[in-house]
Design a protein around this motif. Sequence first.
Motif, PDB file in Angstrom:
ATOM      1  N   MET A   1      12.128  -1.401   2.127  1.00 57.30           N
ATOM      2  CA  MET A   1      10.697  -1.636   2.259  1.00 57.30           C
ATOM      3  C   MET A   1      10.328  -2.907   1.505  1.00 57.30           C
ATOM      4  SD  MET A   1       8.970   0.705   4.001  1.00 57.30           S
ATOM      5  CE  MET A   1       7.335   0.507   3.351  1.00 57.30           C
ATOM      6  N   ASP A   2      10.021  -3.932   2.245  1.00 52.96           N
ATOM      7  CA  ASP A   2       9.553  -5.153   1.601  1.00 52.96           C
ATOM      8  C   ASP A   2       8.020  -5.160   1.563  1.00 52.96           C
ATOM      9  OD1 ASP A   2       8.730  -5.830   4.170  1.00 52.96           O
ATOM     10  OD2 ASP A   2      10.227  -7.407   4.442  1.00 52.96           O
ATOM     11  N   ASP A   3       7.475  -6.194   0.943  1.00 53.68           N
ATOM     12  CA  ASP A   3       6.018  -6.275   0.787  1.00 53.68           C
ATOM     13  C   ASP A   3       5.298  -6.326   2.134  1.00 53.68           C
ATOM     14  OD1 ASP A   3       6.183  -6.141  -1.959  1.00 53.68           O
ATOM     15  OD2 ASP A   3       6.078  -8.314  -2.261  1.00 53.68           O
ATOM     16  N   THR A   4       5.898  -6.968   3.134  1.00 50.84           N
ATOM     17  CA  THR A   4       5.269  -7.040   4.452  1.00 50.84           C
ATOM     18  C   THR A   4       5.176  -5.658   5.087  1.00 50.84           C
ATOM     19  OG1 THR A   4       6.081  -9.301   4.742  1.00 50.84           O
ATOM     20  CG2 THR A   4       5.389  -8.133   6.732  1.00 50.84           C
ATOM     21  N   ASN A   5       6.240  -4.875   4.983  1.00 54.40           N
ATOM     22  CA  ASN A   5       6.196  -3.506   5.515  1.00 54.40           C
ATOM     23  C   ASN A   5       5.122  -2.691   4.802  1.00 54.40           C
ATOM     24  OD1 ASN A   5       8.178  -4.027   7.355  1.00 54.40           O
ATOM     25  ND2 ASN A   5       9.680  -2.641   6.487  1.00 54.40           N
ATOM     26  N   TRP A   6       5.005  -2.871   3.491  1.00 52.06           N
ATOM     27  CA  TRP A   6       3.962  -2.155   2.749  1.00 52.06           C
ATOM     28  C   TRP A   6       2.571  -2.564   3.234  1.00 52.06           C
ATOM     29  CZ3 TRP A   6       4.039   2.175   0.314  1.00 52.06           C
ATOM     30  CH2 TRP A   6       5.210   2.616  -0.300  1.00 52.06           C
ATOM     31  N   LYS A   7       2.379  -3.847   3.516  1.00 53.41           N
ATOM     32  CA  LYS A   7       1.080  -4.308   4.025  1.00 53.41           C
ATOM     33  C   LYS A   7       0.797  -3.694   5.401  1.00 53.41           C
ATOM     34  CE  LYS A   7       1.177  -8.646   1.475  1.00 53.41           C
ATOM     35  NZ  LYS A   7       1.441 -10.089   1.551  1.00 53.41           N
ATOM     36  N   ILE A   8       1.815  -3.651   6.236  1.00 50.45           N
ATOM     37  CA  ILE A   8       1.664  -3.028   7.561  1.00 50.45           C
ATOM     38  C   ILE A   8       1.297  -1.557   7.403  1.00 50.45           C
ATOM     39  CG2 ILE A   8       2.912  -2.322   9.653  1.00 50.45           C
ATOM     40  CD1 ILE A   8       4.503  -4.994   9.379  1.00 50.45           C
ATOM     41  N   LEU A   9       1.996  -0.841   6.527  1.00 56.03           N
ATOM     42  CA  LEU A   9       1.699   0.572   6.289  1.00 56.03           C
ATOM     43  C   LEU A   9       0.272   0.771   5.799  1.00 56.03           C
ATOM     44  CD1 LEU A   9       4.848   2.163   4.619  1.00 56.03           C
ATOM     45  CD2 LEU A   9       3.879   2.648   6.858  1.00 56.03           C
ATOM     46  N   GLN A  10      -0.160  -0.087   4.887  1.00 54.76           N
ATOM     47  CA  GLN A  10      -1.524   0.045   4.370  1.00 54.76           C
ATOM     48  C   GLN A  10      -2.541  -0.151   5.495  1.00 54.76           C
ATOM     49  OE1 GLN A  10      -2.427  -2.173   0.847  1.00 54.76           O
ATOM     50  NE2 GLN A  10      -4.567  -1.531   0.857  1.00 54.76           N
ATOM     51  N   LEU A  11      -2.342  -1.154   6.337  1.00 61.71           N
ATOM     52  CA  LEU A  11      -3.260  -1.390   7.454  1.00 61.71           C
ATOM     53  C   LEU A  11      -3.280  -0.210   8.420  1.00 61.71           C
ATOM     54  CD1 LEU A  11      -2.409  -5.144   8.068  1.00 61.71           C
ATOM     55  CD2 LEU A  11      -4.626  -4.246   7.303  1.00 61.71           C
ATOM     56  N   LEU A  12      -2.103   0.336   8.726  1.00 58.46           N
ATOM     57  CA  LEU A  12      -2.032   1.480   9.644  1.00 58.46           C
ATOM     58  C   LEU A  12      -2.679   2.731   9.047  1.00 58.46           C
ATOM     59  CD1 LEU A  12       1.533   1.079  11.163  1.00 58.46           C
ATOM     60  CD2 LEU A  12      -0.663   0.829  12.355  1.00 58.46           C
ATOM     61  N   GLN A  13      -2.533   2.917   7.735  1.00 60.37           N
ATOM     62  CA  GLN A  13      -3.154   4.070   7.089  1.00 60.37           C
ATOM     63  C   GLN A  13      -4.672   3.956   7.077  1.00 60.37           C
ATOM     64  OE1 GLN A  13      -0.795   5.856   3.559  1.00 60.37           O
ATOM     65  NE2 GLN A  13      -0.156   3.716   3.683  1.00 60.37           N
ATOM     66  N   GLU A  14      -5.167   2.729   7.024  1.00 60.94           N
ATOM     67  CA  GLU A  14      -6.616   2.516   7.068  1.00 60.94           C
ATOM     68  C   GLU A  14      -7.152   2.668   8.483  1.00 60.94           C
ATOM     69  OE1 GLU A  14      -7.150  -1.340   5.314  1.00 60.94           O
ATOM     70  OE2 GLU A  14      -6.499  -0.636   3.333  1.00 60.94           O
ATOM     71  N   ASN A  15      -6.361   2.227   9.484  1.00 57.52           N
ATOM     72  CA  ASN A  15      -6.780   2.320  10.877  1.00 57.52           C
ATOM     73  C   ASN A  15      -5.537   2.280  11.771  1.00 57.52           C
ATOM     74  OD1 ASN A  15      -7.837   2.138  13.438  1.00 57.52           O
ATOM     75  ND2 ASN A  15      -9.092   0.347  13.041  1.00 57.52           N
ATOM     76  N   ALA A  16      -5.085   3.446  12.196  1.00 53.57           N
ATOM     77  CA  ALA A  16      -3.857   3.538  12.995  1.00 53.57           C
ATOM     78  C   ALA A  16      -4.019   2.978  14.396  1.00 53.57           C
ATOM     79  CB  ALA A  16      -3.392   4.991  13.063  1.00 53.57           C
ATOM     80  N   ARG A  17      -5.250   2.638  14.780  1.00 55.01           N
ATOM     81  CA  ARG A  17      -5.483   2.103  16.123  1.00 55.01           C
ATOM     82  C   ARG A  17      -5.463   0.576  16.166  1.00 55.01           C
ATOM     83  NH1 ARG A  17      -9.779   5.514  19.480  1.00 55.01           N
ATOM     84  NH2 ARG A  17      -8.941   4.067  20.981  1.00 55.01           N
ATOM     85  N   LEU A  18      -5.166  -0.074  15.046  1.00 56.75           N
ATOM     86  CA  LEU A  18      -5.068  -1.531  15.050  1.00 56.75           C
ATOM     87  C   LEU A  18      -3.964  -1.975  16.002  1.00 56.75           C
ATOM     88  CD1 LEU A  18      -5.289  -2.470  11.250  1.00 56.75           C
ATOM     89  CD2 LEU A  18      -7.007  -2.902  13.004  1.00 56.75           C
ATOM     90  N   SER A  19      -4.212  -3.054  16.707  1.00 62.00           N
ATOM     91  CA  SER A  19      -3.175  -3.590  17.593  1.00 62.00           C
ATOM     92  C   SER A  19      -2.120  -4.307  16.759  1.00 62.00           C
ATOM     93  CB  SER A  19      -3.788  -4.561  18.596  1.00 62.00           C
ATOM     94  OG  SER A  19      -4.225  -5.735  17.930  1.00 62.00           O
ATOM     95  N   ASN A  20      -0.937  -4.449  17.339  1.00 61.81           N
ATOM     96  CA  ASN A  20       0.118  -5.192  16.655  1.00 61.81           C
ATOM     97  C   ASN A  20      -0.296  -6.629  16.407  1.00 61.81           C
ATOM     98  OD1 ASN A  20       1.704  -2.913  16.615  1.00 61.81           O
ATOM     99  ND2 ASN A  20       2.862  -3.473  18.446  1.00 61.81           N
TER     100      ASN A  20
END
Length: 148
Positions: A1-20
């Motif tokens: 898990m790098d920092d980018t993956n953590w940022k992606i996880l945080q965004l998805l946890q805030e809104n799982a409907r965000l587009s890629n």
Amino acid sequence: MDDTNWKILQLLQENARLSNAEIGRNVGLSSPAVAERIKKMEDLGIIEGYTTKVSYAKTGYQLKAIITIRAFMGRLKPFLSKISEFKEVLNCYRITGNENIIMEVVLEDQVHLQGFIDRLITYGEAKTHIILSNVVENNPILNRKDDK
């Protein structure tokens, strides 16, 4: 898990409907690169699934409660095999301490609560705590490195 993956996880946890593409703009990656990272996190079991948050009050349930059970001798296993059939239970955890079980439940009203408790007390001593409001709900899991 790098920092980018953590940022992606945080965004998805805030809104799982965000587009890629939208996630990519936030983390500095292309949409296909985001999709690849998300797929890998799903395959590794880091991302377990996606859910829809539903208002219990607007679906006819006026009470939300936390109920703990201190199981009677020999009644814990029967309870564990039966609990998944109780439609009122949102979450149920087996815990340490004086109580064996803690559950989050939704109920239509006080009469429904009374009937639910009557079903539970054959398994053990029940303690009920009515939830008045949410102070913190579904906080995202964050990168531990961010605390340092």
